[in-house]
Design a protein around this motif. Sequence first.
Motif, PDB file in Angstrom:
ATOM      1  N   ASP A 101      -8.284   1.054  -0.416  1.00  0.00           N
ATOM      2  CA  ASP A 101      -8.634   2.087   0.558  1.00  0.00           C
ATOM      3  C   ASP A 101      -7.406   2.877   1.006  1.00  0.00           C
ATOM      4  N   ALA A 102      -6.321   2.174   1.291  1.00  0.00           N
ATOM      5  CA  ALA A 102      -5.110   2.843   1.778  1.00  0.00           C
ATOM      6  C   ALA A 102      -4.590   3.846   0.760  1.00  0.00           C
ATOM      7  N   LEU A 133      -2.091   2.992   9.259  1.00  0.00           N
ATOM      8  CA  LEU A 133      -0.626   3.017   9.333  1.00  0.00           C
ATOM      9  C   LEU A 133      -0.016   3.598   8.068  1.00  0.00           C
ATOM     10  N   ALA A 134      -0.578   3.232   6.923  1.00  0.00           N
ATOM     11  CA  ALA A 134      -0.050   3.770   5.667  1.00  0.00           C
ATOM     12  C   ALA A 134      -0.148   5.285   5.662  1.00  0.00           C
ATOM     13  N   GLN A 135      -1.297   5.822   6.030  1.00  0.00           N
ATOM     14  CA  GLN A 135      -1.433   7.279   6.036  1.00  0.00           C
ATOM     15  C   GLN A 135      -0.491   7.918   7.048  1.00  0.00           C
ATOM     16  N   ALA A 136      -0.294   7.255   8.183  1.00  0.00           N
ATOM     17  CA  ALA A 136       0.620   7.804   9.195  1.00  0.00           C
ATOM     18  C   ALA A 136       2.042   7.886   8.649  1.00  0.00           C
ATOM     19  N   GLY A 151      -9.273   0.812   9.104  1.00  0.00           N
ATOM     20  CA  GLY A 151      -8.524  -0.401   9.376  1.00  0.00           C
ATOM     21  C   GLY A 151      -7.066  -0.102   9.649  1.00  0.00           C
ATOM     22  N   THR A 152      -6.379  -1.069  10.247  1.00  0.00           N
ATOM     23  CA  THR A 152      -5.014  -0.838  10.732  1.00  0.00           C
ATOM     24  C   THR A 152      -4.049  -0.515   9.607  1.00  0.00           C
ATOM     25  N   SER A 187       0.822  -1.211   0.000  1.00  0.00           N
ATOM     26  CA  SER A 187       0.000   0.000   0.000  1.00  0.00           C
ATOM     27  C   SER A 187       0.856   1.261   0.000  1.00  0.00           C
ATOM     28  N   CYS A 188       1.922   1.260   0.788  1.00  0.00           N
ATOM     29  CA  CYS A 188       2.802   2.430   0.837  1.00  0.00           C
ATOM     30  C   CYS A 188       3.569   2.602  -0.467  1.00  0.00           C
TER      31      CYS A 188
END
Length: 348
Positions: A115-116, A135-138, A130-131, A70-71
């Motif tokens: 979504d990510a 986390l990806a956005q963070a 979701g986790t 995702s990242c």
Amino acid sequence: MTTHAPLPAFERLGLPDTGLARDTYAFAAGATPAFVFFHSVRSYVFARAHARHQGLRAGTDYDDELLFISCVLHDIGLSDEANGDQRFEVDGADTAAAFLRERGVEERRIAIAWDAIALHTSDGIAGRKGTEVALAQAGIGTDILGVRRESLPAGLADEVHALLPRMDLGYALSDAIVAQARSKPQKASPLTFPGTLLRHHLPYGAHPDWYDLIAAAGWGDKPVGAVARRRAETPEQVGAMFMEYLEAGDIEGLVSLYEPHAHFVPTPGTHLVGTEAIRNALQQLIDNGARLKLELREIRQVDDVALVSNTATLTGVGPEPVISTTTEILRRQPDGGWVHVVDDPFFS
């Protein structure tokens, strides 16, 4: 386009060593410019660090491979291959989903990655999806804006930047988003992140904001508690409305005849910019009991811009009338009304 980042970066950063992760890494490396690819990999490293800081365990509390994918693909929408007609986040999510589907990834995981990627610029939403999405956005937020950088392990950012240089990421990435939007305006509708970026690179009023959209909706909505005001339907009406509002002592009416970043010269050598400075100068005219007579000399209109010159006679500010020849630049707003961009009674 860039080639693969040096293999030691993959090994030294401990990136997920699976076939799908390496395929994703290679795809992103080949499809995106180096500054985008390096940012995408750094985002994963920072996201993983945030997970550890929160006590989350890879493989138990979150899918580490999916977080990596995702990242690393979150900005694939800025590649030539993924440059469709949607905002870049959605183009990227669709491209990533197709990439994963071709490799047999199950639909449940594809939906999380979608979504990510699609929501990575959506504050307040990504964190509730979701986790892996949160986390990806963070991680992405840390690399772009320094969000939560204080919680990273000491020395991690320096190590990552040594392997994957920033290359002025914040501005380079912004320029890439704007370049897409300039060539395909449908990718940057006004209320999106790309639309917000594009607005900063266009003349004032060329790209509407929220209040412009309300004004153009056709329902006639007005600010709650505000006095209903006429619009200057033509450039010539601006001067007439200025004289009327000044005589009535209507400061809000006067201010409404200027763009938020307009330029105003109330006296020779005094150059004011912006609503508050203009408001103060106009209020002083009202307090002094000033009156103004404007007689149109010349007007030149090209589309939504007009150059106007009046003979101005100002009284009430001194023992003698002040007579000048004005130079005014007016611009038609999204709601159709005309207002000042530049108002200089002394330019000539």
